[in-house]
Scaffold this motif. Sequence first.
Motif, PDB file in Angstrom:
ATOM      1  N   LEU A  16     -30.721 -16.926  -1.571  1.00 25.14           N
ATOM      2  CA  LEU A  16     -30.687 -15.495  -1.839  1.00 25.14           C
ATOM      3  C   LEU A  16     -29.490 -14.750  -1.251  1.00 25.14           C
ATOM      4  N   PRO A  17     -29.023 -15.032  -0.027  1.00 24.54           N
ATOM      5  CA  PRO A  17     -28.074 -14.112   0.610  1.00 24.54           C
ATOM      6  C   PRO A  17     -26.764 -13.874  -0.125  1.00 24.54           C
ATOM      7  N   LEU A  18     -25.929 -14.881  -0.317  1.00 23.34           N
ATOM      8  CA  LEU A  18     -24.621 -14.637  -0.927  1.00 23.34           C
ATOM      9  C   LEU A  18     -24.761 -14.146  -2.368  1.00 23.34           C
ATOM     10  N   ALA A  19     -25.553 -14.848  -3.157  1.00 22.55           N
ATOM     11  CA  ALA A  19     -25.704 -14.462  -4.562  1.00 22.55           C
ATOM     12  C   ALA A  19     -26.391 -13.110  -4.680  1.00 22.55           C
ATOM     13  N   GLY A  20     -27.432 -12.906  -3.891  1.00 28.16           N
ATOM     14  CA  GLY A  20     -28.154 -11.651  -3.963  1.00 28.16           C
ATOM     15  C   GLY A  20     -27.327 -10.468  -3.506  1.00 28.16           C
ATOM     16  N   LEU A  21     -26.608 -10.633  -2.399  1.00 32.57           N
ATOM     17  CA  LEU A  21     -25.747  -9.555  -1.913  1.00 32.57           C
ATOM     18  C   LEU A  21     -24.642  -9.240  -2.914  1.00 32.57           C
ATOM     19  N   HIS A  42     -13.288  -2.872 -11.059  1.00 32.22           N
ATOM     20  CA  HIS A  42     -13.420  -3.208  -9.643  1.00 32.22           C
ATOM     21  C   HIS A  42     -13.373  -4.722  -9.467  1.00 32.22           C
ATOM     22  N   TYR A  43     -12.570  -5.165  -8.498  1.00 38.44           N
ATOM     23  CA  TYR A  43     -12.608  -6.572  -8.076  1.00 38.44           C
ATOM     24  C   TYR A  43     -13.394  -6.603  -6.781  1.00 38.44           C
ATOM     25  N   TRP A  44     -14.486  -7.367  -6.737  1.00 37.36           N
ATOM     26  CA  TRP A  44     -15.430  -7.266  -5.634  1.00 37.36           C
ATOM     27  C   TRP A  44     -15.541  -8.572  -4.859  1.00 37.36           C
ATOM     28  N   TRP A  45     -15.424  -8.459  -3.541  1.00 44.26           N
ATOM     29  CA  TRP A  45     -15.683  -9.589  -2.645  1.00 44.26           C
ATOM     30  C   TRP A  45     -16.879  -9.199  -1.790  1.00 44.26           C
ATOM     31  N   VAL A  46     -17.927  -9.973  -1.855  1.00 42.27           N
ATOM     32  CA  VAL A  46     -19.161  -9.641  -1.156  1.00 42.27           C
ATOM     33  C   VAL A  46     -18.948  -9.711   0.356  1.00 42.27           C
ATOM     34  N   ARG A  47     -19.605  -8.796   1.077  1.00 45.47           N
ATOM     35  CA  ARG A  47     -19.501  -8.798   2.527  1.00 45.47           C
ATOM     36  C   ARG A  47     -20.891  -8.908   3.141  1.00 45.47           C
ATOM     37  N   PRO A  48     -20.997  -9.546   4.302  1.00 48.85           N
ATOM     38  CA  PRO A  48     -22.291  -9.579   4.987  1.00 48.85           C
ATOM     39  C   PRO A  48     -22.753  -8.168   5.321  1.00 48.85           C
ATOM     40  N   ASP A  49     -24.024  -7.891   5.104  1.00 50.05           N
ATOM     41  CA  ASP A  49     -24.575  -6.573   5.391  1.00 50.05           C
ATOM     42  C   ASP A  49     -26.069  -6.737   5.639  1.00 50.05           C
ATOM     43  N   ALA A  50     -26.472  -6.589   6.895  1.00 53.00           N
ATOM     44  CA  ALA A  50     -27.866  -6.829   7.261  1.00 53.00           C
ATOM     45  C   ALA A  50     -28.809  -5.869   6.545  1.00 53.00           C
ATOM     46  N   ALA A  51     -28.386  -4.608   6.360  1.00 54.23           N
ATOM     47  CA  ALA A  51     -29.252  -3.636   5.687  1.00 54.23           C
ATOM     48  C   ALA A  51     -29.454  -4.008   4.225  1.00 54.23           C
ATOM     49  N   LEU A  93     -29.187  -6.997   2.961  1.00 54.33           N
ATOM     50  CA  LEU A  93     -29.967  -8.233   2.907  1.00 54.33           C
ATOM     51  C   LEU A  93     -31.441  -7.952   3.173  1.00 54.33           C
ATOM     52  N   THR A  94     -31.720  -7.021   4.058  1.00 56.88           N
ATOM     53  CA  THR A  94     -33.107  -6.619   4.304  1.00 56.88           C
ATOM     54  C   THR A  94     -33.713  -5.981   3.065  1.00 56.88           C
ATOM     55  N   ALA A  95     -32.925  -5.169   2.362  1.00 50.01           N
ATOM     56  CA  ALA A  95     -33.408  -4.570   1.117  1.00 50.01           C
ATOM     57  C   ALA A  95     -33.746  -5.639   0.087  1.00 50.01           C
ATOM     58  N   LEU A  96     -32.926  -6.672   0.004  1.00 47.84           N
ATOM     59  CA  LEU A  96     -33.208  -7.774  -0.918  1.00 47.84           C
ATOM     60  C   LEU A  96     -34.482  -8.515  -0.515  1.00 47.84           C
ATOM     61  N   ALA A  97     -34.663  -8.708   0.792  1.00 45.53           N
ATOM     62  CA  ALA A  97     -35.872  -9.376   1.265  1.00 45.53           C
ATOM     63  C   ALA A  97     -37.111  -8.579   0.865  1.00 45.53           C
ATOM     64  N   GLU A  98     -37.033  -7.263   0.985  1.00 46.09           N
ATOM     65  CA  GLU A  98     -38.160  -6.414   0.600  1.00 46.09           C
ATOM     66  C   GLU A  98     -38.437  -6.501  -0.893  1.00 46.09           C
ATOM     67  N   LEU A  99     -37.381  -6.528  -1.706  1.00 40.77           N
ATOM     68  CA  LEU A  99     -37.564  -6.666  -3.154  1.00 40.77           C
ATOM     69  C   LEU A  99     -38.191  -8.013  -3.502  1.00 40.77           C
TER      70      LEU A  99
END
Length: 311
Positions: free
Chosen positions: A127-132, A251-260, A262-268
């Motif tokens: 979940l983390p990289l793809a989801g973020l 937009h060219y997008w590079w994903v960045r770590p973000d605890a908030a 990732l927490t939102a994804l966990a809740e979803l």
Amino acid sequence: MKAISYGHYGGPEVLEYGECPDPKVGPDSILVKVRAAAVNPVDWKAREGYLEAMFQAVFPVVPGWDVSGVVVQPGIAATEFAVGDEVMGYVREDFLCRGTFAEYVAAPVRTLARKPLNLSFEQAAGLPLAGLTAYQVLNRALEVGSGDTVLVHAAAGGVGSLAVQLAKHAGARVIGTASERNHDHLRELGAEPVEYGEGLADRVRDLAPDGVDAAFDTVGGDALRVSAEVLAPQGRVASIADREVLSLGGHYWWVRPDAADLTALAELAEQGVITVHVDRTFPLEQTAEAHALNAEGRTRGKIVVTVDWGA
């Protein structure tokens, strides 16, 4: 600890399974006992040296950025987690060295969130990289909302399948490109599938004659060009694969770590809004095979490497 590492750039054959030093736990890090680590295209691209201009490699490199596992030791300043907590993370630092294809990883606390209770460790690792990536592109680059029509390329892949689910949750209509074998899977996720290849723009226009409001390119090249062709007059486009999108006003997008985030994804995930399809799993010692399979680009969902800790 046992880990996968490589001492120089190269193909899957440079990956070696063996002993590596246990990671040291800094003040703001969490020592995680790894249960699973997902494979992403960036892993083999980094291993082959394609990211050398961006990331300094400190050899030997333990690859991997996605992880799920159990907290063993919090750093002295990392009060967010306790021993025994189940976590997941997008453990990217600004250099290549101490990755997640190992028995243990020292993860900066900013990269972690609690593992969703309803996901397995294998699913949580995917979940983390793809989801973020999907979450940040849809919400920040494309600002997708209710009533939008969104085109998602490679919609059955790791990023694409999560983008479909998140866009549907936002109230959007989703058109997804995929090979014929994945069309039923996309329908289950809530997308309208279209086949890759020649004539793609016409097939998208048949479904959206007025154009799409947003296009999410995960492939680059022809997929990006088609995205530009089928946009509505005020349409938005973003790519995670092709800088040429900037010349199109996107937009060219590079994903960045973000605890908030990732927490939102966990809740979803716990709400049943999103889930992670695990295509195949490999034991840690077969990480080279997992890398090679991921590089073929035909995966539905995620490929995950597991660490066997016994009973």
